[in-house]
Scaffold this active site. Structure first.
Site, PDB file in Angstrom:
ATOM      1  N   GLU A 407      52.625  -1.597 -29.768  1.00 50.58           N
ATOM      2  CA  GLU A 407      52.660  -1.771 -31.220  1.00 50.58           C
ATOM      3  C   GLU A 407      53.868  -2.595 -31.649  1.00 50.58           C
ATOM      4  OE1 GLU A 407      51.501   2.544 -32.764  1.00 50.58           O
ATOM      5  OE2 GLU A 407      52.801   2.555 -31.008  1.00 50.58           O
ATOM      6  N   ASN A 430      46.964  -2.542 -35.769  1.00 43.73           N
ATOM      7  CA  ASN A 430      47.426  -2.322 -37.140  1.00 43.73           C
ATOM      8  C   ASN A 430      48.954  -2.358 -37.203  1.00 43.73           C
ATOM      9  OD1 ASN A 430      44.704  -1.809 -37.421  1.00 43.73           O
ATOM     10  ND2 ASN A 430      44.938   0.394 -37.636  1.00 43.73           N
ATOM     11  N   ASP A 431      49.609  -1.594 -36.314  1.00 42.83           N
ATOM     12  CA  ASP A 431      51.075  -1.588 -36.312  1.00 42.83           C
ATOM     13  C   ASP A 431      51.655  -2.852 -35.689  1.00 42.83           C
ATOM     14  OD1 ASP A 431      52.124   0.590 -37.690  1.00 42.83           O
ATOM     15  OD2 ASP A 431      51.690   1.979 -36.063  1.00 42.83           O
TER      16      ASP A 431
END
Length: 544
Positions: A407, A430-431
């Site tokens: 991430e 997403n991160d």
């Protein structure tokens, strides 16, 4: 009529155009006066109102299916949550507040706690605010906020849509969805894809746009003012999706199609959707409402319920993703000036390894109880040294396969070294996007930077895919990027070996892979990487 267009984040493909219907803004703050003459009687109004709201949502769930039904049932449970009702009742009795104001404040505290948790849990704060507004409306005796009844097919325009509103939409009446706020991982995006409704979110300025009709392209993110007298254009319906349940390209190259889950209900939905296993099991649900660390046995029982639908199938369990930005009382976090970059995820375990060890013990026990083929991965890993530290503890707990989430850009750039010390990696797109573009994934104003079609993000994924090829170890994607059937082909072409997503996307992604050869996926990836922005990237993918 002058041509006018805006762009946002494309989250559900398809083109449609027609008359605009605007969704009313959420309710404002109810007044804190006058004080109730009889606080006990005023407090007694809250419980029945909560039951009425819950019953309405449950009735709506009876007409829905799949993920939509699950979300409506979950929202109904939130409305009747004894903790929320009790908290509001206490505010009436102790602070002499009117019931609507007390509900508003009590729900606001719950939502703030979820928002502070970040990531997936922060995205659920919108659910609580929806419940709050429905309860306040019931107590005030006014119509609840939400989507109005549609007399004819229309394009819905809103600041944002509550999950329950989106779940209750009729695809025959809703031509397309356009929201000013929201992001690519919101429930609006997930459900729009499941319902086959074209959707674009984070369209800055759409609420100020004076338009009677709009044309919406859910594949490119373009929203244009349309001629109100023009013929309505309805998005093509794809019908039933045929897929044999094995994740592979047309020429047999395996790319596992897995589910993302965070509860036993999620796990059942993923299994029913045909997921080959679980690529991301979020364990935070076991901790969120706990004032003290759950015991090993409590954790073991909770995890077993999630793992059981996948007996004999692979499940990747993510260890506790908590820290200063996800405040859990028993962790006693210190205040940090920038918690998103602070002690979170695996970093908590460096100071409190006993918490990790107890969780690993519970996971190992749940694996034996359920019969699932369990692997474990850690969140928020930055270096190969951190990955090696985690892998050693996992294996000491008797769990055979250890991996980490990528991430953080530094982890992507050193994926080869990380894969030398673990058995697999999984990319949280997403991160990774949030940290790559320095753009808060919860902030609508920067949602376009978190678009999973950003070439900068995809170039990092190529580095990871190449590291997987070089080491002969798996590298998956468990962010919402994996839920886009077209982008899934790009990810396969970049060398990713598994894709994990929410249940509604499973069959569409599986079918998309099955219709495309690996060589075609690789050519698609090359074309997309040669572009400079998400709009160009989508266009390049559409041309092949």
């Amino acid at each position: 009529m002058p041509s006018e267009s805006l762009t946002g984040v494309a989250v559900s493909p398809g083109r449609a155009s027609g008359p605009v219907v605007r969704v009313a803004e959420p309710l404002g703050e109810p007044a804190s006066t006058p004080a109730p003459a009889d606080p006990a009687a005023e407090a007694a109004r809250i419980g029945p109102a909560a039951q009425i709201v819950a019953a309405r949502l449950e009735k709506l769930a009876e007409t829905a299916t799949g993920e939509a039904a699950t979300i409506l049932i979950t929202t109904a449970a939130m409305a009747a949550d004894p903790a929320l009702v009790s908290s509001a009742e206490q505010l009436v009795k102790n602070e002499n507040l009117p019931a609507p104001r007390a509900v508003h404040q009590a729900a606001g505290k719950f939502a703030d706690a979820l928002a502070a948790a970040g990531g997936y849990m922060a995205e659920r704060a919108r659910d609580v605010l929806d419940v709050r507004d429905r309860l306040v409306a019931e107590l005030l005796g006014i119509a609840p906020p939400g989507v109005p009844d549609l007399d004819s097919p229309s394009v819905l325009v809103a600041r944002d849509l509550a999950p329950a509103d989106t779940a209750g939409l009729d695809p025959e009446k809703v031509l397309a969805l356009v929201t000013e706020e929201g992001g690519p991982t919101s429930h609006t995006a997930i459900l729009a894809r499941a319902l086959g409704i074209p959707a674009v979110v984070a369209v800055r300025g759409v609420l100020a746009l004076d338009a009677q009709a709009l044309a919406v392209d859910g594949g490119t993110g373009v929203v244009e003012v349309a001629d109100p007298d023009a013929e309505i254009v309805t998005a093509a319906k794809t019908g039933a999706i045929e897929w044999d349940g094995t994740g592979a390209t047309a020429d047999g190259h395996r790319v596992k199609v897995l589910g993302n889950v965070g509860s036993a209900t999620d796990a059942q939905s993923a299994a029913e959707a045909g997921a080959e296993g679980v690529g991301l099991f979020r364990t935070e649900f076991c901790y969120l409402d706990a004032s003290a660390e759950p015991s090993v046995e409590e954790q073991r029982k909770a995890y077993t319920a999630v793992l059981s639908p996948f007996r004999g199938k692979p499940v990747v369990v993510r260890t506790l993703d908590a820290g200063a930005d996800k405040p859990l009382a028993f962790l006693e976090p210190e205040a940090e000036p920038n918690p998103a970059l602070g002690v979170r995820g695996l970093r908590v375990a460096f100071d409190r390894p006993e918490i990790l060890d107890r969780q690993l013990e519970a996971i190992a026990g749940a694996a034996r109880d359920s019969g699932a083929e369990v692997s474990v991965m850690a969140p928020m890993v930055a270096t190969a040294a951190e990955a090696a530290w985690f892998a050693e503890r996992v294996r000491a707990a008797g769990i055979a396969r250890a991996g980490v989430m990528i991430e953080i850009p530094a982890a992507a750039l050193t994926a080869r070294e990380i894969l030398d010390v673990v058995d697999f990696v999984s990319v949280g797109t997403n991160d990774l996007a949030q940290y790559t573009f320095a753009a808060d994934r919860q902030l609508g104003a920067v949602a376009k930077l978190n678009d999973p079609w950003q070439p900068g993000l995809l170039r990092l994924l190529r580095v990871i895919g190449q590291a997987a090829k070089d080491t002969g170890k798996p590298a998956g994607v468990c962010g919402e990027a994996a839920a886009d059937p077209r982008l899934a082909l790009v990810l396969a072409g970049l060398g990713l070996t598994s894709l994990s997503m929410n249940a509604p996307a499973v069959r569409a992604v599986g079918a998309s892979l099955a219709a495309t050869t690996l060589a075609e996926c690789e050519a698609l990836a090359d074309a997309v990487l040669a572009t400079s922005d998400p709009v160009e990237a989508r266009a390049a993918a559409a041309q092949r």
